[in-house]
Design a protein around this motif. Sequence first.
Motif, PDB file in Angstrom:
ATOM      1  N   ILE A 190     -20.754 -20.885  -0.070  1.00 13.90           N
ATOM      2  CA  ILE A 190     -20.945 -21.109   1.361  1.00 13.90           C
ATOM      3  C   ILE A 190     -20.599 -19.864   2.158  1.00 13.90           C
ATOM      4  CG2 ILE A 190     -20.149 -22.464   3.332  1.00 13.90           C
ATOM      5  CD1 ILE A 190     -19.280 -24.563   1.310  1.00 13.90           C
ATOM      6  N   THR A 191     -19.465 -19.289   1.793  1.00 14.62           N
ATOM      7  CA  THR A 191     -19.024 -18.093   2.514  1.00 14.62           C
ATOM      8  C   THR A 191     -17.924 -17.403   1.726  1.00 14.62           C
ATOM      9  OG1 THR A 191     -18.324 -17.271   4.678  1.00 14.62           O
ATOM     10  CG2 THR A 191     -17.211 -19.241   3.895  1.00 14.62           C
ATOM     11  N   GLY A 192     -17.400 -16.360   2.287  1.00 18.52           N
ATOM     12  CA  GLY A 192     -16.280 -15.660   1.671  1.00 18.52           C
ATOM     13  C   GLY A 192     -15.503 -14.957   2.756  1.00 18.52           C
ATOM     14  N   THR A 193     -14.358 -14.433   2.387  1.00 15.62           N
ATOM     15  CA  THR A 193     -13.635 -13.575   3.331  1.00 15.62           C
ATOM     16  C   THR A 193     -12.966 -12.442   2.562  1.00 15.62           C
ATOM     17  OG1 THR A 193     -11.773 -13.389   4.869  1.00 15.62           O
ATOM     18  CG2 THR A 193     -11.676 -15.221   3.321  1.00 15.62           C
ATOM     19  N   SER A 194     -12.974 -11.292   3.191  1.00 18.48           N
ATOM     20  CA  SER A 194     -12.351 -10.129   2.549  1.00 18.48           C
ATOM     21  C   SER A 194     -10.833 -10.168   2.739  1.00 18.48           C
ATOM     22  CB  SER A 194     -12.921  -8.840   3.148  1.00 18.48           C
ATOM     23  OG  SER A 194     -12.613  -8.792   4.525  1.00 18.48           O
ATOM     24  N   LEU A 195     -10.336 -11.124   3.534  1.00 20.54           N
ATOM     25  CA  LEU A 195      -8.884 -11.237   3.720  1.00 20.54           C
ATOM     26  C   LEU A 195      -8.328 -12.158   2.640  1.00 20.54           C
ATOM     27  CD1 LEU A 195      -8.748 -11.520   7.625  1.00 20.54           C
ATOM     28  CD2 LEU A 195      -8.733  -9.491   6.177  1.00 20.54           C
ATOM     29  N   GLY A 196      -8.040 -11.586   1.488  1.00 19.28           N
ATOM     30  CA  GLY A 196      -7.624 -12.392   0.341  1.00 19.28           C
ATOM     31  C   GLY A 196      -6.339 -11.896  -0.284  1.00 19.28           C
ATOM     32  N   GLY A 197      -6.202 -12.144  -1.583  1.00 19.12           N
ATOM     33  CA  GLY A 197      -4.985 -11.760  -2.301  1.00 19.12           C
ATOM     34  C   GLY A 197      -4.777 -10.255  -2.296  1.00 19.12           C
ATOM     35  N   GLY A 198      -5.876  -9.514  -2.344  1.00 22.70           N
ATOM     36  CA  GLY A 198      -5.781  -8.053  -2.315  1.00 22.70           C
ATOM     37  C   GLY A 198      -5.237  -7.576  -0.978  1.00 22.70           C
ATOM     38  N   THR A 199      -5.610  -8.274   0.082  1.00 27.20           N
ATOM     39  CA  THR A 199      -5.158  -7.909   1.429  1.00 27.20           C
ATOM     40  C   THR A 199      -3.656  -8.172   1.551  1.00 27.20           C
ATOM     41  OG1 THR A 199      -7.250  -8.884   2.070  1.00 27.20           O
ATOM     42  CG2 THR A 199      -5.802  -8.151   3.856  1.00 27.20           C
ATOM     43  N   PHE A 200      -3.232  -9.325   1.045  1.00 25.42           N
ATOM     44  CA  PHE A 200      -1.794  -9.647   1.087  1.00 25.42           C
ATOM     45  C   PHE A 200      -1.000  -8.551   0.378  1.00 25.42           C
ATOM     46  CE2 PHE A 200       1.649 -11.360  -1.624  1.00 25.42           C
ATOM     47  CZ  PHE A 200       2.625 -11.409  -0.627  1.00 25.42           C
ATOM     48  N   LEU A 201      -1.434  -8.240  -0.846  1.00 24.11           N
ATOM     49  CA  LEU A 201      -0.672  -7.268  -1.631  1.00 24.11           C
ATOM     50  C   LEU A 201      -0.726  -5.883  -0.990  1.00 24.11           C
ATOM     51  CD1 LEU A 201       1.035  -6.745  -4.061  1.00 24.11           C
ATOM     52  CD2 LEU A 201      -1.024  -6.617  -5.481  1.00 24.11           C
ATOM     53  N   GLY A 202      -1.907  -5.476  -0.554  1.00 21.89           N
ATOM     54  CA  GLY A 202      -2.059  -4.147   0.063  1.00 21.89           C
ATOM     55  C   GLY A 202      -1.212  -4.016   1.320  1.00 21.89           C
ATOM     56  N   LEU A 203      -1.310  -5.003   2.211  1.00 20.18           N
ATOM     57  CA  LEU A 203      -0.552  -4.929   3.467  1.00 20.18           C
ATOM     58  C   LEU A 203       0.946  -4.994   3.208  1.00 20.18           C
ATOM     59  CD1 LEU A 203      -2.606  -7.155   5.964  1.00 20.18           C
ATOM     60  CD2 LEU A 203      -2.363  -4.660   5.945  1.00 20.18           C
ATOM     61  N   CYS A 204       1.319  -5.831   2.255  1.00 14.21           N
ATOM     62  CA  CYS A 204       2.736  -5.991   1.947  1.00 14.21           C
ATOM     63  C   CYS A 204       3.320  -4.682   1.410  1.00 14.21           C
ATOM     64  CB  CYS A 204       2.889  -7.108   0.919  1.00 14.21           C
ATOM     65  SG  CYS A 204       4.296  -8.115   1.264  1.00 14.21           S
ATOM     66  N   CYS A 205       2.562  -4.020   0.551  1.00 17.81           N
ATOM     67  CA  CYS A 205       3.031  -2.730   0.028  1.00 17.81           C
ATOM     68  C   CYS A 205       3.187  -1.730   1.175  1.00 17.81           C
ATOM     69  CB  CYS A 205       2.048  -2.184  -1.016  1.00 17.81           C
ATOM     70  SG  CYS A 205       2.057  -3.124  -2.550  1.00 17.81           S
ATOM     71  N   LEU A 206       2.202  -1.726   2.084  1.00 19.33           N
ATOM     72  CA  LEU A 206       2.265  -0.795   3.221  1.00 19.33           C
ATOM     73  C   LEU A 206       3.462  -1.083   4.127  1.00 19.33           C
ATOM     74  CD1 LEU A 206      -1.440  -0.554   4.504  1.00 19.33           C
ATOM     75  CD2 LEU A 206      -0.005   1.341   3.708  1.00 19.33           C
ATOM     76  N   LEU A 207       3.687  -2.362   4.400  1.00 21.66           N
ATOM     77  CA  LEU A 207       4.692  -2.736   5.405  1.00 21.66           C
ATOM     78  C   LEU A 207       6.117  -2.744   4.865  1.00 21.66           C
ATOM     79  CD1 LEU A 207       2.795  -5.689   7.141  1.00 21.66           C
ATOM     80  CD2 LEU A 207       3.403  -3.490   8.166  1.00 21.66           C
ATOM     81  N   THR A 208       6.262  -2.992   3.564  1.00 23.46           N
ATOM     82  CA  THR A 208       7.626  -3.167   3.033  1.00 23.46           C
ATOM     83  C   THR A 208       8.000  -2.122   1.981  1.00 23.46           C
ATOM     84  OG1 THR A 208       7.050  -4.560   1.135  1.00 23.46           O
ATOM     85  CG2 THR A 208       7.298  -5.678   3.256  1.00 23.46           C
ATOM     86  N   GLY A 209       7.021  -1.376   1.529  1.00 19.41           N
ATOM     87  CA  GLY A 209       7.296  -0.384   0.489  1.00 19.41           C
ATOM     88  C   GLY A 209       7.437  -1.010  -0.900  1.00 19.41           C
ATOM     89  N   CYS A 210       7.095  -2.296  -1.024  1.00 16.94           N
ATOM     90  CA  CYS A 210       7.187  -2.909  -2.362  1.00 16.94           C
ATOM     91  C   CYS A 210       6.034  -2.402  -3.223  1.00 16.94           C
ATOM     92  CB  CYS A 210       7.171  -4.434  -2.270  1.00 16.94           C
ATOM     93  SG  CYS A 210       5.569  -5.124  -1.852  1.00 16.94           S
TER      94      CYS A 210
END
Length: 457
Positions: A294-314
Amino acid sequence: MGPHATHRCKDCLSGRIMSGGQAGRSSSSSGFPGFGDDMADMAQLHNGGPDGPQAPGGGGPSGPGREVPFKRAKRCKPYERPSSVSRNAALDRERQVMSMPWFGMDIGGTLAKLVYFEPKDITPDEANSEIETLKNIRRYLTKNSAYGKTGHRDMHLQMDNVEVRGRKGTLHFIRFPTSEMGNFLELAKSKGMATLVTTVCATGGGAFKFEDSFQREVNMKLMKFDELDSLIRGILYIETNNPTECYYFADPTSDDHCQKVPYDLSNPYPFLLVNIGSGVSVLAVHGPNKYKRITGTSLGGGTFLGLCCLLTGCNTFEEAIELATGGDNTKVDKLVRDIYGGDYGKMGLPGDLVASSFGQMNTKERRANVSREDLARATLVTITNNIGSIARMCASNEKIHNVVFVGNFLRVNPISLKLLAHAMEYWSNGTLKALFLEHEGYFGAVGCLLGFNGFLS
Ligand SMILES: Nc1ncnc2c1ncn2[C@@H]1O[C@H](COP(=O)(O)OP(=O)(O)OP(=O)(O)O)[C@@H](O)[C@H]1O
Ligand SMILES: CC(C)(CO)[C@@H](O)C(=O)NCCC(=O)O
């Protein structure tokens, strides 16, 4: 149409998921039904058909859904007996695929999933003729739970005493980061894989991207399958073989009363399938071979991990989840009560609802007061709520009540599981049910291991 022509196509033969009961070892010329004889047909349909090989996914990013049955119906054409040349090629392919070891591989944007079938019904004759390399590979895979620095076997997911292609055995579930593909191929080479005549069933974007490397580095051919076909096939197979595969959460928001409850998914249709990998695909599934993306979104698990690494240094998903567990998103997000001072009653928006994800982070003072944990939690909640919201809208548009969430984003991630469970129930006044599956991210790999009908090339 020649004298031997018969009308046979995948749609007319639909519903043939290779499951234990169907996959007898001695009932076709190929050793199991649905492969040897059909393979030439399928090769013809998929390679020579008017549409060429089937593209994965839908009609482009977030584009209109592709109604799979319609697409297949167009390809339906009279069957013509293959020439002796293509028949020999088919037999060759069959020999390669039937020879052990049996792997199904789903090479995704972040993680590569490898499912290995360990036969347990080896006859003394077979054992005697089995070459040493094969025995070593089996031993290596089944006696270890870590491979190199980044490969892991999820032992808790192992499935014993299952039937695959007419053989009885155990399914082992292994994963490693797709970015480590080079090292994986080196390891496979060092274990003698290149000396075996092997075809590996593969799916996911990486089955296309890494096809040449597999051939070059380890002399392996990839038999490619569409990732969404494989996903559904894998879900149906595992659900049939594991009575405790599917569950939901009762009382998802209560720390004291929340509990995991088994759910019987033996009559699954229709269901909405939300696959949360690096990106997210949403499918409406109406039958084993009848679904649309039906649809998709690019805001997925990769986004969580990528943003989290950027914001927290993990640096890892596990670390990101651990941080999120100790954090408070309300220090980062702007809630309805931060705007209204309480509920927005007229529109039914409670005060503790997130009105604006990360909405507090525009001021220096607030930024100075948030921890890495809070930022990780807010990232997790933002991504999860957005997926939940899309899933809810899709379910409502499609008039579907059961929403099945899968994908490795849900691995070791009870926060998202419970948030999704709550969101589905709350925003639908109890009409939608969020369902989850134990083998989270492994269905594609299992599905392609089973799926001889419908390989792409
Ligand atoms: N050990 C891990 N390493 C990295 N990501 C992980 C790990 N465990 C869980 N994840 C999460 O799972 C996601 C990947 O899920 P999955 O394996 O289902 O998708 P994929 O096949 O890689 O992606 P796609 O289908 O979009 O190509 C990651 O983006 C991350 O959020
Ligand atoms: C591209 C795939 C299908 C690869 O698995 C997946 O990452 C996805 O569905 N991404 C979302 C793409 C979209 O916006 O529709």
